[in-house]
Design an enzyme around this catalytic site. Sequence first.
Site, short mmCIF file in Angstrom:
data_model
loop_
_atom_site.label_atom_id
_atom_site.label_comp_id
_atom_site.label_asym_id
_atom_site.label_seq_id
_atom_site.Cartn_x
_atom_site.Cartn_y
_atom_site.Cartn_z
N LYS A 42 0.96 -1.06 -0.07
CA LYS A 42 0.09 -0.01 -0.09
C LYS A 42 0.93 1.26 -0.04
O LYS A 42 1.73 1.50 0.97
CB LYS A 42 -0.82 0.05 1.11
CG LYS A 42 -1.80 1.45 1.24
CD LYS A 42 -2.95 1.28 2.31
CE LYS A 42 -2.33 1.84 3.60
NZ LYS A 42 -2.27 3.28 3.61
N ASP A 69 -3.30 4.33 -2.19
CA ASP A 69 -4.23 5.04 -1.34
C ASP A 69 -4.21 6.36 -1.29
O ASP A 69 -3.79 7.02 -0.46
CB ASP A 69 -3.75 4.39 0.01
CG ASP A 69 -4.73 4.63 1.15
OD1 ASP A 69 -6.01 5.05 0.72
OD2 ASP A 69 -4.49 4.62 2.39
N LYS A 71 -6.93 8.25 -1.85
CA LYS A 71 -8.46 8.93 -1.13
C LYS A 71 -8.82 10.05 -2.01
O LYS A 71 -9.10 11.03 -1.79
CB LYS A 71 -8.32 9.09 0.31
CG LYS A 71 -7.87 7.83 1.15
CD LYS A 71 -8.06 8.13 2.59
CE LYS A 71 -7.92 6.89 3.56
NZ LYS A 71 -6.55 6.52 3.45
N LEU A 72 -9.19 9.61 -3.14
CA LEU A 72 -9.49 10.91 -4.37
C LEU A 72 -10.95 11.38 -3.91
O LEU A 72 -11.88 10.45 -3.46
CB LEU A 72 -9.60 10.19 -5.81
CG LEU A 72 -8.31 9.64 -6.25
CD1 LEU A 72 -8.63 9.12 -7.42
CD2 LEU A 72 -7.06 10.87 -6.44
N ASP A 74 -13.06 14.65 -5.60
CA ASP A 74 -13.08 15.77 -6.28
C ASP A 74 -14.34 15.84 -7.18
O ASP A 74 -15.10 14.97 -7.07
CB ASP A 74 -11.76 15.88 -7.21
CG ASP A 74 -11.19 17.37 -7.42
OD1 ASP A 74 -12.14 18.35 -7.88
OD2 ASP A 74 -10.01 17.65 -7.19
N PRO A 76 -16.36 14.95 -10.59
CA PRO A 76 -16.26 13.81 -11.34
C PRO A 76 -15.20 13.78 -12.30
O PRO A 76 -14.44 12.80 -12.53
CB PRO A 76 -17.72 13.69 -11.59
CG PRO A 76 -18.65 14.25 -10.74
CD PRO A 76 -17.77 15.41 -10.44
N THR A 128 -11.65 6.98 10.24
CA THR A 128 -11.62 6.46 11.46
C THR A 128 -11.02 7.48 12.45
O THR A 128 -11.27 7.37 13.90
CB THR A 128 -10.80 5.52 11.80
OG1 THR A 128 -9.62 5.13 11.26
CG2 THR A 128 -11.59 3.87 11.42
N GLN A 198 -3.70 2.46 16.99
CA GLN A 198 -4.65 1.73 16.66
C GLN A 198 -5.83 1.58 17.84
O GLN A 198 -5.15 0.80 18.82
CB GLN A 198 -4.70 0.66 15.70
CG GLN A 198 -4.00 0.82 14.49
CD GLN A 198 -4.72 1.31 13.29
OE1 GLN A 198 -5.88 2.07 13.59
NE2 GLN A 198 -4.17 1.59 12.05
N GLY A 218 0.90 -2.36 8.75
CA GLY A 218 2.27 -1.62 8.74
C GLY A 218 3.18 -2.07 9.79
O GLY A 218 4.01 -3.05 9.31
N ARG A 219 2.87 -1.37 10.91
CA ARG A 219 3.80 -1.39 11.79
C ARG A 219 4.23 -2.97 12.36
O ARG A 219 5.46 -3.35 12.74
CB ARG A 219 3.59 -0.52 12.85
CG ARG A 219 3.95 0.85 12.45
CD ARG A 219 3.43 2.08 13.21
NE ARG A 219 1.82 1.82 13.17
CZ ARG A 219 0.97 2.74 13.70
NH1 ARG A 219 1.49 3.71 14.75
NH2 ARG A 219 -0.36 2.80 13.58
O1 C5P Z 1 0.98 0.49 10.95
P1 C5P Z 1 -0.50 0.17 10.72
O2 C5P Z 1 -0.56 -1.36 10.54
O3 C5P Z 1 -1.20 0.67 11.86
O4 C5P Z 1 -0.95 0.74 9.43
C1 C5P Z 1 -2.17 0.86 8.99
C2 C5P Z 1 -2.26 1.52 7.78
O5 C5P Z 1 -3.68 1.61 7.26
C3 C5P Z 1 -1.94 3.00 7.77
O6 C5P Z 1 -1.14 3.41 6.29
C4 C5P Z 1 -2.95 3.96 8.02
O7 C5P Z 1 -2.82 5.37 7.40
C5 C5P Z 1 -4.03 2.97 7.10
N1 C5P Z 1 -5.21 3.34 7.43
C6 C5P Z 1 -5.69 3.10 8.85
N2 C5P Z 1 -7.21 3.50 9.44
C7 C5P Z 1 -8.04 3.82 8.37
C8 C5P Z 1 -7.56 4.29 7.15
C9 C5P Z 1 -6.30 3.55 6.73
O8 C5P Z 1 -4.94 2.73 9.92
N3 C5P Z 1 -9.20 3.91 8.76
#
Ligand code: C5P
Length: 247
Positions: A42, A69, A71-72, A74, A76, A128, A198, A218-219
């Site tokens: 991503k 990712d 997130k467009l 604008d 149409p 979120t 999170q 991600g992390r």
């Molecule tokens: O590091 P982690 O696993 O928390 O990464 C989650 C990814 O998902 C990040 O790129 C974050 O910006 C994205 N994301 C999120 N929550 C959302 C939408 C996107 O954590 N509601």
Amino acid sequence: MRPNSSPKILSAKQHIAFAADLPLADALQITKDIAPHVGVVKIGLSLFVEHGPKAVEAFQQLGMQIFLDLKLHDIPNTVLLATKQAAKLGVSYLTVHASGGQPMLEAALEGSSHSATPLKILAVTVLTSMDSPQLSSIGVTDSIEHQVLRLAQLAQKSGISGLVCSPLEAKNLKSTLTSKMFLCTPGIRPLGSAAGDQSRIETPSQAIKTGSDLLVIGRPISQSREPQLTASEIEREVRDALLTRGH
Ligand code: C5P
């Protein structure tokens, strides 16, 4: 309007997207290590603003599918043009805001049809980071749950077949929406890994069992001492959960 690309069986690694929220060189190094276990990368706004299509190409050269990712949101015509350009890059997933409305969502679908390879548009419902007071400050007085459902139904009506949602919303969305939606969920934490910022999290296995189709992680991978081992454990967990759920 045409329905967004038809469903197909994905391998376990294609259900896992590594969120490359790192400098490009570091993200590429980790991606090389985890490529046997993770099929999608991503690329978010920061990497794309810094490196543009070169970032897409760099991960594609490692054999990865790309989740762009952006997130467009604008008018149409602008979304149509941007989506056509993303289609030319050969990305597999692209995000748009469902709150852009039906004509914008249909424009994104139209743009995605210019791709030589399958490109799934994923609609983001309510970020979120938004809570109820913030929603009401922009004129939405309904509950977050209702607003998520309203936007999910709008996306579905526009022909979009994928949504980004919290893993805890996935079950409700799968059972409430009439057609089968492809659900992409961040907020995934394997047992024992830090939640970080999170708050509403699920394990990979729980997320797959409750209906997630693409797990954004991600992390837990990038901050692991052994990213390859962590990725292989996540892949195994996803494979086992897919067997239980019957894909
Ligand atoms: O590091 P982690 O696993 O928390 O990464 C989650 C990814 O998902 C990040 O790129 C974050 O910006 C994205 N994301 C999120 N929550 C959302 C939408 C996107 O954590 N509601």
